[in-house]
Write a protein that holds these residues in place. Structure first.
Motif, mmCIF file in Angstrom:
data_model
loop_
_atom_site.group_PDB
_atom_site.id
_atom_site.type_symbol
_atom_site.label_atom_id
_atom_site.label_comp_id
_atom_site.label_asym_id
_atom_site.label_seq_id
_atom_site.Cartn_x
_atom_site.Cartn_y
_atom_site.Cartn_z
ATOM 1 N N ASN A 260 0.824 -1.215 0.000
ATOM 2 C CA ASN A 260 0.000 0.000 0.000
ATOM 3 C C ASN A 260 0.858 1.266 0.000
ATOM 4 O OD1 ASN A 260 -2.481 1.338 -0.117
ATOM 5 N ND2 ASN A 260 -2.522 1.652 2.103
ATOM 6 N N GLY A 261 1.646 1.382 -1.058
ATOM 7 C CA GLY A 261 2.462 2.584 -1.188
ATOM 8 C C GLY A 261 3.302 2.532 -2.449
ATOM 9 N N TRP A 262 4.056 3.598 -2.654
ATOM 10 C CA TRP A 262 4.901 3.707 -3.836
ATOM 11 C C TRP A 262 6.327 3.310 -3.504
ATOM 12 C CZ3 TRP A 262 1.262 7.419 -2.551
ATOM 13 C CH2 TRP A 262 0.218 7.608 -3.486
ATOM 14 N N VAL A 263 6.943 2.568 -4.373
ATOM 15 C CA VAL A 263 8.351 2.232 -4.217
ATOM 16 C C VAL A 263 9.106 2.760 -5.432
ATOM 17 C CG1 VAL A 263 8.120 -0.046 -5.325
ATOM 18 C CG2 VAL A 263 9.998 0.384 -3.717
ATOM 19 N N TYR A 264 10.279 3.299 -5.179
ATOM 20 C CA TYR A 264 11.155 3.770 -6.255
ATOM 21 C C TYR A 264 12.506 3.081 -6.083
ATOM 22 C CZ TYR A 264 14.574 6.839 -8.567
ATOM 23 O OH TYR A 264 15.621 7.321 -9.325
ATOM 24 N N ARG A 265 12.969 2.434 -7.157
ATOM 25 C CA ARG A 265 14.246 1.727 -7.123
ATOM 26 C C ARG A 265 15.133 2.199 -8.278
ATOM 27 N NH1 ARG A 265 10.589 -2.633 -6.729
ATOM 28 N NH2 ARG A 265 10.298 -3.389 -4.586
ATOM 29 N N GLU A 266 16.423 2.173 -8.038
ATOM 30 C CA GLU A 266 17.380 2.631 -9.038
ATOM 31 C C GLU A 266 18.649 1.787 -8.961
ATOM 32 O OE1 GLU A 266 17.475 4.315 -12.136
ATOM 33 O OE2 GLU A 266 16.484 5.902 -10.986
ATOM 34 N N TRP A 267 19.201 1.468 -10.132
ATOM 35 C CA TRP A 267 20.505 0.815 -10.223
ATOM 36 C C TRP A 267 21.556 1.893 -10.419
ATOM 37 C CZ3 TRP A 267 23.395 -0.151 -15.082
ATOM 38 C CH2 TRP A 267 24.569 -0.884 -14.864
ATOM 39 N N ALA A 268 22.417 2.079 -9.420
ATOM 40 C CA ALA A 268 23.472 3.091 -9.483
ATOM 41 C C ALA A 268 24.645 2.604 -8.640
ATOM 42 C CB ALA A 268 22.960 4.439 -8.995
ATOM 43 N N PRO A 269 25.384 1.605 -9.125
ATOM 44 C CA PRO A 269 26.380 0.925 -8.295
ATOM 45 C C PRO A 269 27.516 1.799 -7.792
ATOM 46 C CG PRO A 269 26.546 0.247 -10.606
ATOM 47 C CD PRO A 269 25.280 1.014 -10.464
ATOM 48 N N ALA A 270 27.912 2.812 -8.536
ATOM 49 C CA ALA A 270 29.056 3.623 -8.120
ATOM 50 C C ALA A 270 28.656 4.855 -7.315
ATOM 51 C CB ALA A 270 29.862 4.048 -9.352
ATOM 52 N N ALA A 271 27.372 5.068 -7.133
ATOM 53 C CA ALA A 271 26.906 6.255 -6.397
ATOM 54 C C ALA A 271 27.169 6.103 -4.905
ATOM 55 C CB ALA A 271 25.426 6.480 -6.662
ATOM 56 N N ASN B 231 25.339 8.217 -2.510
ATOM 57 C CA ASN B 231 24.032 8.404 -1.886
ATOM 58 C C ASN B 231 23.010 8.836 -2.932
ATOM 59 O OD1 ASN B 231 24.523 8.129 1.136
ATOM 60 N ND2 ASN B 231 26.035 9.711 0.617
ATOM 61 N N LEU B 232 21.753 8.423 -2.744
ATOM 62 C CA LEU B 232 20.642 8.849 -3.593
ATOM 63 C C LEU B 232 19.520 9.378 -2.714
ATOM 64 C CD1 LEU B 232 22.178 6.949 -5.674
ATOM 65 C CD2 LEU B 232 19.929 6.489 -6.655
ATOM 66 N N PHE B 233 18.836 10.426 -3.219
ATOM 67 C CA PHE B 233 17.721 11.029 -2.503
ATOM 68 C C PHE B 233 16.602 11.315 -3.498
ATOM 69 C CE2 PHE B 233 21.722 12.207 -0.598
ATOM 70 C CZ PHE B 233 21.540 12.029 0.769
ATOM 71 N N LEU B 234 15.386 10.939 -3.167
ATOM 72 C CA LEU B 234 14.235 11.264 -4.004
ATOM 73 C C LEU B 234 13.742 12.653 -3.637
ATOM 74 C CD1 LEU B 234 12.141 10.394 -6.118
ATOM 75 C CD2 LEU B 234 10.778 9.424 -4.247
ATOM 76 N N MET B 235 13.462 13.458 -4.645
ATOM 77 C CA MET B 235 13.009 14.835 -4.420
ATOM 78 C C MET B 235 11.953 15.192 -5.457
ATOM 79 S SD MET B 235 16.478 16.651 -5.911
ATOM 80 C CE MET B 235 15.835 18.216 -6.495
ATOM 81 N N GLY B 236 11.134 16.197 -5.152
ATOM 82 C CA GLY B 236 10.125 16.623 -6.102
ATOM 83 C C GLY B 236 9.092 17.528 -5.491
ATOM 84 N N PRO C 218 16.121 10.173 1.844
ATOM 85 C CA PRO C 218 17.253 9.348 1.403
ATOM 86 C C PRO C 218 16.800 7.958 0.968
ATOM 87 C CG PRO C 218 17.185 9.447 3.787
ATOM 88 C CD PRO C 218 16.134 10.402 3.298
ATOM 89 N N MET C 219 17.496 7.413 0.001
ATOM 90 C CA MET C 219 17.254 6.049 -0.445
ATOM 91 C C MET C 219 18.284 5.122 0.191
ATOM 92 S SD MET C 219 16.441 6.916 -4.480
ATOM 93 C CE MET C 219 15.910 5.271 -4.915
ATOM 94 N N ARG C 220 17.927 3.866 0.350
ATOM 95 C CA ARG C 220 18.802 2.898 0.997
ATOM 96 C C ARG C 220 19.083 1.745 0.030
ATOM 97 N NH1 ARG C 220 19.331 6.635 3.928
ATOM 98 N NH2 ARG C 220 18.448 6.921 6.019
ATOM 99 N N ARG C 221 20.239 1.134 0.198
ATOM 100 C CA ARG C 221 20.557 -0.055 -0.596
ATOM 101 C C ARG C 221 19.753 -1.235 -0.064
ATOM 102 N NH1 ARG C 221 24.851 0.318 -4.185
ATOM 103 N NH2 ARG C 221 26.359 1.979 -3.793
ATOM 104 N N ASN C 222 19.110 -1.982 -0.968
ATOM 105 C CA ASN C 222 18.354 -3.151 -0.545
ATOM 106 C C ASN C 222 19.212 -4.414 -0.646
ATOM 107 O OD1 ASN C 222 18.409 -3.871 -3.268
ATOM 108 N ND2 ASN C 222 16.294 -3.269 -3.656
ATOM 109 N N HIS C 223 18.596 -5.572 -0.502
ATOM 110 C CA HIS C 223 19.336 -6.825 -0.485
ATOM 111 C C HIS C 223 20.025 -7.131 -1.809
ATOM 112 C CE1 HIS C 223 15.478 -7.862 -2.293
ATOM 113 N NE2 HIS C 223 16.051 -8.948 -2.793
#
Length: 668
Positions: free
Chosen positions: A63-74, A76-81, A92-97
């Motif tokens: 029951n929500g939105w998920v945003y995922r990104e492949w960025a191995p050399a980054a 940190n990532l942050f969703l903004m808008g 902030p975004m977190r690395r998953n499994h």
């Protein structure tokens, strides 16, 4: 290594025997990679659905939105808008499994802020600094009218009601008659046309003209309009400058209801180098999606080159293929720049030896990618159409993969328009070589299908001229009225019709025409840019010229319509290769048989020949069913279609062949 059995491609083409081991090796590479994909994902279809994982999605279970990104050399990532006031660091975004970056937005918390059409970006910290980027798998990108900045847009896709379930693509694939077009420049107005305007105003014209397929350019989002859509930035986003995704779906749905297939011009040969809009240096490295260093840059195109050997890039591109076919019901693809994909030298050599098709200049990973792409398309539907824009003549390009080929259905006959332009530029009419004409239009492998065309968008762009312009040039501005007498226009109209008729009748198993060229559109294509003060003058199609009954453009359009009708009715392109009946180099006569029809051409500029003998393969009686000299096509009515011609005892037809006329006869 696979056993040393000779593949069907080599068995059918004896000249490829020195390359048998190379062809076998490329087939084995494909099998190995496909096997690895199946071991990883279960099937190539499952492998090609990573777009359902990456990007922004609503997950019902959570029951929500998920945003995922492949960025191995980054770092940190942050969703903004819009949803967080463009705060770069509050989300902030977190690395998953899997090692991917991920963030989850619960519906209850964000239902009033994370909204349909709200704008988003991803802020990325990497080794080169911090940058605001557009999500790689975003499905819609829009440009701010004031700042001209691009941003991703949250698109809560509406359930589109498709009504094309009964659309049958199989007969079209047997003989595609393609109308190449660009939505933005399809209108006569000085503006960017829309999907809806194309659907309502242009599709009916195409239907009336008899074409059974359209090839849409510039669908994938691109920041610079003048790139013609070939500098793609956002591979999963339909260009918003033409309208919404639902409006594009409506266009496709309506085309299907008209019996017209929709082929997408897909650009997997390169990508825009822009940092702000595209994939370049997305995670801070120069080798995430593209090759590192000079190999990752195309000097001629000023763009970035994919690393087809990287697992994640394969999955990105194959998922992109599946996405457009399933989400938008496209009927297939015209793959851009296949020569550049296949070769590290991008085809900039002379292929004067068979081994050059398979030597160190070949990007083996790229060839495997193309084989996988075609295998995937076939998995989705055997009726889908796959066309290669390829100029080198790579053997087996349009042979099944199991034969040792690359798996395309058709290749574009790029040498034919080059031949016509070269002939018109450098030869007087009296110097036209009928042997060269026959060779250029008929020289192709028996088991590889070709889309023939006299000209495409390439010949109409600034830097070149359309055939009509080469033939008639400035005279078109002043002498296209019905009452105007002008020898240049008379010649131009006659040859324009003949060139198209001999090309479609001889040159391939399908046919292509660029929007407006069928009626001799008088001007080149030049998109708005600084050099023309951002004008739309040449980025449009002047349909009023074709519709005006007092102008001669209607002659060319009407002839094209009858020609397409004849080809469709007799399955000319679907027939086996033409059989030459007669060739006279001095009198510029060419005659051949195809689809049980007799095609006869007199290219001589002034010699009309009476009782000219053409040998045919069957003694019978024949009648003209189409000729280019009819008054309604701007001709001089020197032939009578009611006459019947019977062969003599030697199996010869005696015909009147007026100068600069092409005709088609059938047995009665």
């Amino acid at each position: 290594m696979e056993d040393s059995k000779i593949l069907p491609l080599v068995m059918d083409e004896a000249w490829l025997e020195p390359c048998a081991s190379a062809i076998s090796a490329r087939h084995q590479r494909f099998l190995e990679v496909k096997n690895a994909i199946e071991n990883h994902s279960g099937s190539i279809l499952e492998f090609a659905r990573i777009h359902e994982y990456y990007g922004i999605h609503f997950e019902k279970m959570r029951n929500g939105w998920v945003y995922r990104e492949w960025a191995p050399a980054a770092h940190n990532l942050f969703l903004m808008g819009d949803f967080n006031g463009w705060n770069r660091y509050s989300h902030p975004m977190r690395r998953n499994h899997r090692g991917d970056w991920e963030i989850f937005l619960p519906f209850d918390e964000y239902k009033d802020s994370f909204l349909h059409q709200s704008k988003v970006k991803v802020h990325i910290e990497n080794q080169k600094g911090a940058f605001d980027r557009i999500p790689a798998y975003i499905k819609r990108v829009v440009q701010d009218e004031q700042t001209h900045d691009y941003a991703g847009q949250v698109w809560m896709e509406q359930e589109f009601e498709w009504s094309d379930r009964d659309f049958d693509l199989s007969t079209i694939k047997n003989q595609p008659l393609i109308y190449e077009c660009h939505v933005g420049m399809a209108l006569e107005k000085h503006k960017v046309g829309t999907y809806l305007e194309f659907e309502k105003e242009i599709l009916p014209r195409i239907k009336k003209a008899g074409y059974n397929a359209i090839q849409l350019m510039a669908v994938m989002e691109h920041p610079y309009y003048g790139s013609f859509g070939y500098h793609v930035s956002n591979f999963f986003a339909a260009s918003s400058r033409f309208g919404t995704p639902e409006e594009l779906k409506s266009l496709v749905n309506t085309a299907h209801k008209m019996g017209i297939a929709v082929i997408m011009d897909i650009v997997h040969s390169h990508a825009v180098k822009n940092i702000n809009e595209g994939l370049n240096e997305f995670d801070g490295s120069d080798h995430q999606y593209f090759h590192a260093g000079p190999r990752g840059y195309h000097e001629g195109w000023d763009s970035k080159l994919f690393d087809y050997g990287k697992w994640e890039v394969l999955q990105f591109l194959l998922s992109n293929i599946r996405y457009w076919l399933e989400e938008f019901h496209f009927d297939g693809y015209r793959f851009d720049g296949v020569t550049s994909i296949i070769y590290n030298h991008h085809g900039n050599i002379s292929f004067d030896n068979p081994t050059k098709y398979f030597d160190e200049g070949v990007d083996d990973d790229a060839v495997t990618y193309l084989q996988l792409a075609n295998a995937l398309i076939q998995e989705i539907s055997t009726d889908k159409i796959s066309i290669a824009e390829e100029v080198s003549g790579m053997p087996g390009l349009c042979r099944p993969i199991d034969d040792g080929g690359i798996g395309f259905d058709f290749r574009l006959a790029m040498g034919i328009p080059d031949f016509w332009i070269k002939t018109l530029k450098h030869k007087q009419d009296e110097e036209w070589d009928m042997f060269e004409l026959w060779h250029e239009l008929s020289n192709r492998p028996q088991k590889e299908k070709t889309i023939a065309y006299a000209e495409s968008h390439d010949q109409a762009l600034v830097g070149d001229k359309s055939l009509a312009f080469w033939l008639m040039d400035k005279e078109m501005y002043f002498n296209m009225g019905l009452e105007d007498e002008n020898l240049v226009i008379d010649r131009g109209i006659a040859l324009h019709k003949m060139i198209r008729l001999v090309t479609i009748g001889l040159g391939g198993e399908g046919y292509l025409n660029f929007i407006g060229n069928e009626f001799g559109h008088p001007e080149w294509v030049d998109f708005p840019r600084a050099g023309n003060d951002w004008s739309y003058q040449y980025a449009r199609r002047q349909w009023s010229l074709r519709d005006n009954p007092s102008l001669k453009y209607k002659f060319l359009a009407d002839f094209d319509e009858e020609m397409i009708k004849l080809v469709a009715g007799y399955d000319v392109c679907a027939s086996s290769h033409a059989h030459q009946l007669f060739l006279d180099p001095q009198m510029k006569i060419l005659a051949y048989e195809r689809a049980r029809l007799i095609f006869v051409f007199n290219f001589h500029p002034f010699e009309s020949l009476f009782g000219y003998e053409i040998p045919v393969r069957k003694k019978s009686s024949y009648q003209i069913i189409l000729h280019s000299d009819e008054e309604k096509f701007g001709g001089f009515s020197r032939l009578d279609k009611s006459l019947k011609y019977s062969t003599d005892d030697n199996g010869t037809l005696k015909l009147y062949l007026p100068s600069r006329v092409g005709m088609v006869l059938k047995e009665i």
